[in-house]
Each structure stands twice: as C-alpha cells, then as structure tokens.
Design an enzyme around this catalytic site. Sequence first.
Site, PDB file in Angstrom:
ATOM      1  N   HIS A 175       0.823  -1.225   0.051  1.00 34.77           N
ATOM      2  CA  HIS A 175      -0.127   0.093  -0.036  1.00 34.77           C
ATOM      3  C   HIS A 175       0.919   1.132  -0.029  1.00 34.77           C
ATOM      4  O   HIS A 175       2.204   1.182   0.038  1.00 34.77           O
ATOM      5  CB  HIS A 175      -1.031  -0.006   1.118  1.00 34.77           C
ATOM      6  CG  HIS A 175      -0.254  -0.003   2.342  1.00 34.77           C
ATOM      7  ND1 HIS A 175       0.051   1.103   3.135  1.00 34.77           N
ATOM      8  CD2 HIS A 175      -0.289  -0.863   3.392  1.00 34.77           C
ATOM      9  CE1 HIS A 175       0.767   0.816   4.343  1.00 34.77           C
ATOM     10  NE2 HIS A 175       0.516  -0.634   4.605  1.00 34.77           N
ATOM     11  N   CYS A 188       3.615  -4.857   6.606  1.00 32.82           N
ATOM     12  CA  CYS A 188       3.159  -4.440   5.198  1.00 32.82           C
ATOM     13  C   CYS A 188       4.075  -3.707   4.711  1.00 32.82           C
ATOM     14  O   CYS A 188       5.177  -3.358   5.194  1.00 32.82           O
ATOM     15  CB  CYS A 188       2.112  -3.686   5.128  1.00 32.82           C
ATOM     16  SG  CYS A 188       0.541  -4.463   5.190  1.00 32.82           S
TER      17      CYS A 188
END
Length: 259
Positions: A219, A235
């Site tokens: 992301h 992440c």
Amino acid sequence: MPLAAPRRLIGAALVAASLVASTPAGVAAAPVTSAATTEAVAKLPQATTFTTLSGLPADTDLYGKLSGFVVHPVRTVYVYAQPGGAKPVATLPAKQLGSQTWVPVMESRKGWYRVLLPSKPNHLTGWIKSKGLKTARSSHRAIVTLSTKQLIVMKGKKKLGTWPVAIGGPETPTPTGRTFMLALMSPKKKTYSPLILPLGTHSPTLDTFGGGPGTVAFHGWPDKKVFGKAVTHGCIRVPASALKVLAKMPLGSPVLVAP
C-alpha cells in the site's frame, strides 16, 4: 499490515473490511460445485485470508520461481491434502475480499493442480481438481528484497521499475518467501493509500491487527521519509508510482519477498 475486523481500514497494514474491492462487473457470489453439497461445504473451513487451516502440505521451496500459471475456481471447490485424496480438508471460494480468487499453480498432476493458498499458516498449499477452473498466465512478478528495502516489478524480461520501500520493523517483520497478489481494494474514504493490495501471507508475529487476521499488503504512504526504512507492522509501503504499477498486475501474480 493486518486486516481489520470492525469494518474499518487498519492503520498500518492491511485490508480492512470497510474497503471496497475492485471487482469485475457482473461477478456474483458463486455457488459450490455440483460435487460439493451445501451441507458438506458448511462443515469445512474456507481457504481464505481469514482462516487457519491444518492437514495441508507446506511450500518447501520458498524462494523458487513460480511460472505465472494461475487458476480461478468459478464455483467453490474442494481442497485436498494430496491429489486423488478421499476426503477434502477445506474449500476454496470463487471470491474473497471482493475480488475473484486467483491462485498460482505450483505443481500439476493429471486432473489436479497444487496451488498456493492465502490462509494461515504462511506458505500453505493444497490440491484442487482441474475441472471447472478458469486458467491464465501472468507475465508479471514483483520482487521485494528486505536487505536493500527495494521493490522491482517485472513483466516478462522487462523491468517496469525499481523503488525504495518501507518494510516491517524488527518486532513485526515482513514475512519472506514466495506468495501472490490476492486482491485489489479501494478505501471508501480518503486515507493513507488510494489502493490496498493484499498478499497471500500474514504477519509472523501478530496473530491479529486492528481486529483482523494480520494479512500483509502492498500500500502507499503519504510520508516519503519512510521509504528505505524498516518501520511498518509487516506491510510493504510503496511510492505512488510503484502502487500504480502493482495495481496493474493480474491477481494471482507471483510475489517474492527475499531476505
């Protein structure tokens, strides 16, 4: 890096249920295969990012190259521990996180495919029957090297770009090994990233995050100072230009996270 349960986007990592996934038009919830009765399916766990499964083989070649051959169950299918297995262990649904389920094929036998699954524990695999599947081949692949904190995206032999990225911190590392692009999700409201791209792996140290299963994802991030640092909950935060390239990768495309 994980997934949120309270129907909201999770802060630093992952796919929350308040996200709207990018789904091909006309795709409806798929019924189970004729061989899988509703009653039988209800008794089996689903192979999704929200579940933990047992009794299935692990991927033993974590850094091996995937061919890019991917399959999509048009209806829910059974997952077996071995080809020709008498009893299924789980089911693989046609959709999850609002996207079609596309998984990479690791091995094939007559009438069977061994595929990577998105459930816990990481690098879980299972056998599904080849009948009733859509097939495709992706020439895309993404390689993240943790030691250099760098992302490379390839299409065939062509390099589409190289970018610095932010990875998991010492206590919440980004899991290594081969995985795949699981879904493409868009937040309903403006947030830290216009897109969330969940992968088929989970945090190795967080059982949950924000109420969700701890799914790892690509992301974006508004503060460019994080790129090149180990500061996330697992992440992989990427620059805006990288996110645009990653979003064009077909679902099921191979992703390799190297040490």
